[in-house]
Write a protein that holds these residues in place. Structure first.
Motif, PDB file in Angstrom:
ATOM      1  N   LYS A  96       1.967   6.110   4.200  1.00  0.00           N
ATOM      2  CA  LYS A  96       3.210   5.531   3.683  1.00  0.00           C
ATOM      3  C   LYS A  96       4.363   6.026   4.533  1.00  0.00           C
ATOM      4  CE  LYS A  96       2.957   8.944   0.023  1.00  0.00           C
ATOM      5  NZ  LYS A  96       2.836   9.139  -1.394  1.00  0.00           N
ATOM      6  N   GLY A  97       5.473   5.263   4.482  1.00  0.00           N
ATOM      7  CA  GLY A  97       6.625   5.647   5.276  1.00  0.00           C
ATOM      8  C   GLY A  97       7.788   4.713   5.043  1.00  0.00           C
ATOM      9  N   THR A  98       8.885   4.970   5.764  1.00  0.00           N
ATOM     10  CA  THR A  98      10.086   4.157   5.653  1.00  0.00           C
ATOM     11  C   THR A  98      10.398   3.515   7.002  1.00  0.00           C
ATOM     12  OG1 THR A  98      11.491   6.053   6.173  1.00  0.00           O
ATOM     13  CG2 THR A  98      11.082   5.624   3.851  1.00  0.00           C
ATOM     14  N   GLU A 101      10.165   4.913  10.909  1.00  0.00           N
ATOM     15  CA  GLU A 101       9.147   5.940  11.144  1.00  0.00           C
ATOM     16  C   GLU A 101       8.028   5.390  12.029  1.00  0.00           C
ATOM     17  OE1 GLU A 101       7.738   7.926   7.617  1.00  0.00           O
ATOM     18  OE2 GLU A 101       9.782   8.212   6.874  1.00  0.00           O
ATOM     19  N   SER A 142      10.568  -5.226   4.288  1.00  0.00           N
ATOM     20  CA  SER A 142      10.819  -5.038   2.849  1.00  0.00           C
ATOM     21  C   SER A 142       9.923  -3.933   2.302  1.00  0.00           C
ATOM     22  CB  SER A 142      10.522  -6.331   2.097  1.00  0.00           C
ATOM     23  OG  SER A 142      11.315  -7.379   2.584  1.00  0.00           O
ATOM     24  N   LYS A 143      10.379  -3.302   1.212  1.00  0.00           N
ATOM     25  CA  LYS A 143       9.568  -2.279   0.547  1.00  0.00           C
ATOM     26  C   LYS A 143       8.359  -2.939  -0.092  1.00  0.00           C
ATOM     27  CE  LYS A 143      13.403   0.787  -0.383  1.00  0.00           C
ATOM     28  NZ  LYS A 143      14.207   1.502  -1.351  1.00  0.00           N
ATOM     29  N   GLY A 144       7.270  -2.169  -0.194  1.00  0.00           N
ATOM     30  CA  GLY A 144       6.059  -2.679  -0.811  1.00  0.00           C
ATOM     31  C   GLY A 144       4.824  -2.231  -0.056  1.00  0.00           C
ATOM     32  N   LYS A 145       3.709  -2.876  -0.356  1.00  0.00           N
ATOM     33  CA  LYS A 145       2.438  -2.536   0.291  1.00  0.00           C
ATOM     34  C   LYS A 145       2.027  -3.671   1.218  1.00  0.00           C
ATOM     35  CE  LYS A 145       0.642   0.432  -3.353  1.00  0.00           C
ATOM     36  NZ  LYS A 145      -0.496   0.692  -4.227  1.00  0.00           N
ATOM     37  N   GLU A 164       2.051   1.780   2.477  1.00  0.00           N
ATOM     38  CA  GLU A 164       3.140   1.657   1.516  1.00  0.00           C
ATOM     39  C   GLU A 164       4.474   1.933   2.190  1.00  0.00           C
ATOM     40  OE1 GLU A 164       4.476   3.374  -2.847  1.00  0.00           O
ATOM     41  OE2 GLU A 164       2.497   3.839  -2.069  1.00  0.00           O
ATOM     42  N   ILE A 165       5.400   0.971   2.057  1.00  0.00           N
ATOM     43  CA  ILE A 165       6.731   1.090   2.661  1.00  0.00           C
ATOM     44  C   ILE A 165       7.712   1.468   1.560  1.00  0.00           C
ATOM     45  CG2 ILE A 165       8.548  -0.116   3.936  1.00  0.00           C
ATOM     46  CD1 ILE A 165       6.160  -2.020   4.840  1.00  0.00           C
ATOM     47  N   HIS A 166       8.428   2.556   1.733  1.00  0.00           N
ATOM     48  CA  HIS A 166       9.417   3.042   0.741  1.00  0.00           C
ATOM     49  C   HIS A 166      10.781   2.472   1.036  1.00  0.00           C
ATOM     50  CE1 HIS A 166       6.626   5.876  -1.016  1.00  0.00           C
ATOM     51  NE2 HIS A 166       6.340   6.323   0.185  1.00  0.00           N
TER      52      HIS A 166
END
Length: 166
Positions: A96-98, A101, A142-145, A164-166
């Motif tokens: 996961k990350g933002t 990254e 966008s945030k999500g998986k 997973e995107i935060h």
């Protein structure tokens, strides 16, 4: 005369060495049958080495030849048969990350994939080696998986796990 492992399996980008009575420093031509690919390589003592190009896939036949005194190419023996395997996509990290990254994808010969995606967004690697691709998570995502995937020769390989995107 030359010899190599019969019916060997290799990945795009692998180096192939063929043993035989090659003349050191002399140019030899490697030709991929049923294609336009042809390249010249200089032999070492009793060895000719070449890299499998990214246009080769599946069962391939390679002719090894040289120029005769009259300038004509001569391919003296049966072709070398090599099964060229498609790149693989085995894992990625982190999970996961933002946006911004770095993600690392791993797989055999993965750098030779035609395209790389995070979800449905094509990405351009910032760094790669034969078995690893690194890219930055797009700022516009966008945030999500999402799944990570590569496309090679029209075939899509997606990650079994979601990123997973935060």
């Amino acid at each position: 005369q030359w010899s190599a492992k019969k019916n060997s399996e290799h990945y795009i980008g692998d180096m192939i060495s063929i043993s035989g009575n090659f003349i050191a420093g002399y140019p030899y031509t490697i030709k991929l049958e049923n294609s336009d690919y042809e390249n010249e390589f200089r032999a070492e003592k009793d060895k000719l080495t070449f890299q499998i190009p990214n246009i080769a896939m599946g069962q391939t036949s390679w002719k090894i030849g040289y120029k005769q005194y009259n300038g004509q190419m001569y391919f003296p023996s049966d072709p070398l048969k090599i099964t060229v395997l498609a790149p693989t996509f085995d894992s990625f990290s982190p999970e996961k990350g933002t946006a911004g990254e770095i993600i690392t994808m791993k797989g055999k010969a993965i750098k030779y994939a035609d395209q790389v995606f995070i979800g449905d967004i094509p990405i351009i690697p910032i760094s790669y080696s034969d078995d690893e691709i690194m890219f930055q998570i797009p700022l516009s995502i966008s945030k999500g998986k999402v799944r990570l995937s590569i496309v090679n020769n029209g075939r899509l390989l997606s990650s079994s796990n979601y990123f997973e995107i935060h």
